[in-house]
Design an enzyme around this catalytic site. Structure first.
Site, PDB file in Angstrom:
ATOM      1  N   CYS A   1       0.890  -1.137  -0.142  1.00  0.00           N
ATOM      2  CA  CYS A   1       0.108   0.057   0.085  1.00  0.00           C
ATOM      3  C   CYS A   1       0.943   1.112  -0.026  1.00  0.00           C
ATOM      4  O   CYS A   1       1.648   1.167   0.720  1.00  0.00           O
ATOM      5  CB  CYS A   1      -0.916  -0.011   1.269  1.00  0.00           C
ATOM      6  SG  CYS A   1      -1.834   1.613   1.614  1.00  0.00           S
TER       7      CYS A   1
ATOM      8  N   CYS B   1      -3.959   7.410  -1.383  1.00  0.00           N
ATOM      9  CA  CYS B   1      -5.401   7.416  -1.827  1.00  0.00           C
ATOM     10  C   CYS B   1      -6.088   7.701  -0.803  1.00  0.00           C
ATOM     11  O   CYS B   1      -7.470   8.029  -1.210  1.00  0.00           O
ATOM     12  CB  CYS B   1      -5.756   6.126  -2.558  1.00  0.00           C
ATOM     13  SG  CYS B   1      -4.460   4.936  -2.979  1.00  0.00           S
TER      14      CYS B   1
ATOM     15  N   THR C   1      -3.951   4.868   7.727  1.00  0.00           N
ATOM     16  CA  THR C   1      -2.925   4.389   6.616  1.00  0.00           C
ATOM     17  C   THR C   1      -2.028   5.722   6.284  1.00  0.00           C
ATOM     18  O   THR C   1      -2.574   6.859   6.098  1.00  0.00           O
ATOM     19  CB  THR C   1      -3.633   4.082   5.465  1.00  0.00           C
ATOM     20  OG1 THR C   1      -4.334   2.570   5.672  1.00  0.00           O
ATOM     21  CG2 THR C   1      -2.760   3.542   4.329  1.00  0.00           C
TER      22      THR C   1
ATOM     23  N   GLU D   1       0.164   1.592   9.396  1.00  0.00           N
ATOM     24  CA  GLU D   1      -1.180   2.356   9.961  1.00  0.00           C
ATOM     25  C   GLU D   1      -0.830   2.737  11.615  1.00  0.00           C
ATOM     26  O   GLU D   1      -0.039   2.133  12.237  1.00  0.00           O
ATOM     27  CB  GLU D   1      -2.394   1.420  10.047  1.00  0.00           C
ATOM     28  CG  GLU D   1      -3.156   1.034   8.769  1.00  0.00           C
ATOM     29  CD  GLU D   1      -2.409   0.214   7.668  1.00  0.00           C
ATOM     30  OE1 GLU D   1      -1.304  -0.384   7.990  1.00  0.00           O
ATOM     31  OE2 GLU D   1      -2.719   0.797   6.461  1.00  0.00           O
TER      32      GLU D   1
ATOM     33  N   HIS E   1     -12.981   4.586  -2.259  1.00  0.00           N
ATOM     34  CA  HIS E   1     -11.852   4.041  -1.746  1.00  0.00           C
ATOM     35  C   HIS E   1     -12.175   2.403  -2.183  1.00  0.00           C
ATOM     36  O   HIS E   1     -11.244   1.808  -2.433  1.00  0.00           O
ATOM     37  CB  HIS E   1     -11.585   4.165  -0.261  1.00  0.00           C
ATOM     38  CG  HIS E   1     -10.304   3.657   0.043  1.00  0.00           C
ATOM     39  ND1 HIS E   1      -9.083   4.559  -0.463  1.00  0.00           N
ATOM     40  CD2 HIS E   1      -9.752   3.008   0.950  1.00  0.00           C
ATOM     41  CE1 HIS E   1      -7.956   4.262   0.220  1.00  0.00           C
ATOM     42  NE2 HIS E   1      -8.228   3.100   0.831  1.00  0.00           N
TER      43      HIS E   1
ATOM     44  N   TYR F   1      -9.639  -0.304  -4.583  1.00  0.00           N
ATOM     45  CA  TYR F   1      -8.945  -1.620  -4.202  1.00  0.00           C
ATOM     46  C   TYR F   1      -8.727  -2.511  -5.177  1.00  0.00           C
ATOM     47  O   TYR F   1      -7.833  -3.468  -5.269  1.00  0.00           O
ATOM     48  CB  TYR F   1      -9.744  -2.235  -3.020  1.00  0.00           C
ATOM     49  CG  TYR F   1      -9.201  -1.893  -1.669  1.00  0.00           C
ATOM     50  CD1 TYR F   1      -8.837  -0.482  -1.111  1.00  0.00           C
ATOM     51  CD2 TYR F   1      -8.952  -2.762  -0.619  1.00  0.00           C
ATOM     52  CE1 TYR F   1      -8.337  -0.335   0.035  1.00  0.00           C
ATOM     53  CE2 TYR F   1      -8.354  -2.813   0.655  1.00  0.00           C
ATOM     54  CZ  TYR F   1      -8.137  -1.444   0.708  1.00  0.00           C
ATOM     55  OH  TYR F   1      -7.466  -0.937   2.108  1.00  0.00           O
TER      56      TYR F   1
ATOM     57  N   CYS G   1      -5.230  -1.282  -6.693  1.00  0.00           N
ATOM     58  CA  CYS G   1      -3.631  -1.285  -6.226  1.00  0.00           C
ATOM     59  C   CYS G   1      -3.647  -2.947  -5.715  1.00  0.00           C
ATOM     60  O   CYS G   1      -2.591  -3.659  -5.995  1.00  0.00           O
ATOM     61  CB  CYS G   1      -3.709  -0.566  -4.795  1.00  0.00           C
ATOM     62  SG  CYS G   1      -4.985  -1.051  -3.617  1.00  0.00           S
TER      63      CYS G   1
ATOM     64  N   GLU H   1      -5.623  -6.550   5.797  1.00  0.00           N
ATOM     65  CA  GLU H   1      -5.758  -5.141   5.223  1.00  0.00           C
ATOM     66  C   GLU H   1      -6.756  -5.307   3.942  1.00  0.00           C
ATOM     67  O   GLU H   1      -7.378  -4.447   3.862  1.00  0.00           O
ATOM     68  CB  GLU H   1      -4.335  -4.652   5.065  1.00  0.00           C
ATOM     69  CG  GLU H   1      -4.276  -3.210   4.572  1.00  0.00           C
ATOM     70  CD  GLU H   1      -4.776  -2.741   3.311  1.00  0.00           C
ATOM     71  OE1 GLU H   1      -5.239  -1.585   3.128  1.00  0.00           O
ATOM     72  OE2 GLU H   1      -4.637  -3.570   2.427  1.00  0.00           O
TER      73      GLU H   1
HETATM   74 FE1  SF4 Z   1      -3.545   1.721  -0.119  1.00  0.00          FE
HETATM   75 FE2  SF4 Z   1      -4.630   0.790  -1.938  1.00  0.00          FE
HETATM   76 FE3  SF4 Z   1      -5.881   2.094   0.072  1.00  0.00          FE
HETATM   77 FE4  SF4 Z   1      -4.242   3.178  -1.622  1.00  0.00          FE
HETATM   78  S1  SF4 Z   1      -6.347   2.133  -2.174  1.00  0.00           S
HETATM   79  S2  SF4 Z   1      -4.380   3.554   0.145  1.00  0.00           S
HETATM   80  S3  SF4 Z   1      -2.848   1.596  -1.954  1.00  0.00           S
HETATM   81  S4  SF4 Z   1      -5.083  -0.019   0.349  1.00  0.00           S
HETATM   82 FE    FE Z   2      -5.915   0.117   2.723  1.00  0.00          FE
END
Ligand code: SF4
Ligand code: FE
Length: 488
Positions: free
Chosen positions: A100, A104, A191, A259, A294, A298, A301, A445
């Site tokens: 991660c 974001c 995060t 985190e 968000h 996911y 990423c 996570e």
């Molecule tokens: Fe992390 Fe993925 Fe969330 Fe971006 S979208 S903060 S890379 S977990």
């Molecule tokens: Fe995350």
């Protein structure tokens, strides 16, 4: 204006003085501490990519506020193309870091607050939108990293915020002054918090009339007086402590994002940094817009991570002489199929995006929830297949100390060798990478980040247009639409 690059981002963190604790001790410099440096490097990749010709189109864009070139991570999506470019960018970053890269969360917070502040002002004549645009221009021009702070501890979960015996279980305004407010409470699982410049505080849930004090959205510098962070542990962090470069799996980057618990003890926030204060009716849509953005991420990423994992087990199979086996090819095919299926839902919810009244674009919320729900299955299935292909090897590997030992090093090298010409060290390195990417912290996570699976299921059912589907069935079966089952 030149954008901050990766090295300048890291340097900028050294000028801040946030209060961070880890294992009971204060961290003085997040850029050098063994627990946090790897996460700083992952976030720095979001800055570095913007300077690379190949990725400029994804990683940078033009600010609709100033017309200047900015990092995409500080942008408000202006169209569907923006939404899709974000998804492509996140997959590339997942591939390059295998973890991660954290940025974001603030990005999605910016987009959610922008559209909601506009709607509050339009309905109530407040001035949040202008304030927010001013703050956002500062973030864009300075290319800052923002931590989106949403998840409250929640204390006794059977009670709403207003009935908590300890009001600090939800971030709230404790005192109002002419020049601003004083806030208290905490946010969990934050995060990238320890290596951000600014905190964007948002409510954690929809709020009723009795919870107006919890309806606070504001920006706070990371080293503001009263802000304390406690950094979380991750699987294998002791290995990082001692710099066991082979055993750590991903020496340059963390297992997940890094985190922290973020605590606010009487933190003062000036009026020009407040973007909602008491407008509880808008809290629900703010949370939902943030979550939808968000959840869309996911599928991008995590697909990047799944690409790395697929590559890792394929290479391991090659250096063990097993790559030609039809069962290996079939499992790798399934890993690729699941990764691309997941990515499709990220692209789909972006392609179906729509404008909000502010002009900022939202992803399709149903498809975004489906996307994140799929992460909680497909990423796990990909990890299961990776573990299956890798074998017990990744759970029983001797340590780097044994590999380097004068007494037993030759035995480790002899019995952990694979096909000729491949150093044992490299076989161990790839095994450790697979271990780090399929282990506890990484998978937890993936399950709970951007909301636990049940949160998506609630929204999928709510937005599933069930009544319309019943109508379709009745029409085809020749049942009158007005026919309803008798109520008891
Ligand atoms: Fe992390 Fe993925 Fe969330 Fe971006 S979208 S903060 S890379 S977990
Ligand atoms: Fe995350």
């Amino acid at each position: 204006m030149k954008l901050k690059n990766g090295a300048e981002y890291i340097e900028s963190l050294r000028h801040l003085k946030p209060v961070i604790y880890y294992k009971g001790k204060r961290i003085k410099d997040v850029t050098r501490h063994s627990a946090t440096a790897a996460h700083v490097r992952a976030a720095a990749m979001t800055y570095a990519l913007a300077g690379k010709e190949k990725y400029k189109d994804l990683a940078t864009t033009t600010s609709h506020l100033t017309g200047r070139t900015i990092s995409r991570f500080t942008h408000v999506h202006q169209n569907i193309e923006d939404l899709i470019k974000k998804i492509k960018l996140l997959r590339v970053l997942g591939q390059k870091t295998g973890t991660c890269f954290q940025r974001c969360v603030g990005f999605d917070g910016i987009n959610a607050v922008y559209s909601v502040a506009y709607e509050i002002d339009r309905k109530l004549g407040t001035e949040y939108f202008e304030r927010f645009k001013k703050w956002l221009t500062y973030i864009q021009d300075e290319n800052l990293m923002v931590v989106g702070a949403m998840t409250d501890p929640k204390g006794d979960r059977s009670k709403p915020p207003a009935d908590q015996p300890d009001p600090d279980q939800y971030v709230h305004v404790d005192e109002r002054r002419d020049d601003g407010v004083v806030s208290r409470g905490a946010k969990l699982h934050m995060t990238g918090a320890v290596n951000s410049h600014e905190i964007l505080v948002m409510p954690t849930t929809a709020l009723d009339e009795r919870s107006k004090d919890n309806a606070i959205v504001c920006a706070i510098p990371i080293d503001a007086p009263g802000v304390t962070m406690i950094f979380g542990r991750q699987a294998g962090d002791d290995r990082r402590d001692k710099l066991e470069r082979i055993d750590v799996g991903k020496p340059r980057f963390g297992v997940v994002g890094g985190e922290a618990v973020l605590v606010f003890e009487d933190v003062f926030v000036a009026n020009d940094r407040i973007f909602m204060d008491g407008e509880n009716d808008f809290a629900g849509s703010l949370v939902y817009r943030f979550a939808a953005h968000h959840r869309a991420n996911y599928g991008a990423c995590k697909t990047g991570l799944m690409d790395v994992l697929t590559g890792a087990v394929s290479y391991l199979a090659q250096i063990q002489g097993a790559a030609g086996g039809s069962h290996i090819r079939d499992k790798v095919t399934e890993m690729i199929h699941l990764s691309e299926t997941l990515y499709s839902s990220s692209i789909a919810c972006s392609a179906e995006g729509t404008p909000t009244p502010s002009g900022a674009y939202m992803v399709d919320t149903m498809l975004a929830n489906v996307c994140k729900q799929n992460v909680t299955r497909f990423h796990f299935e990909v990890a299961r297949l990776a573990t299956d292909i890798a074998g017990g090897f990744i759970a029983t590997l001797p340590s780097e100390y044994d590999l380097e030992s004068e007494d037993v090093g030759h035995l480790v090298r002899k019995y952990f060798s694979g096909v000729a010409g491949i150093p044992v060290k490299e076989r161990i390195k790839i095994g450790r990478l697979i271990e780090a990417m399929t282990g506890g912290t990484a998978m937890v996570e993936s399950m709970h980040g951007a909301g636990s699976p049940q949160a998506q299921r609630i929204m999928i059912f709510r937005e599933g247009k069930l009544a319309e589907k019943v109508k379709l069935a009745k029409a085809l079966a020749g049942i009158p639409q007005k026919r309803q089952p008798q109520k008891e």
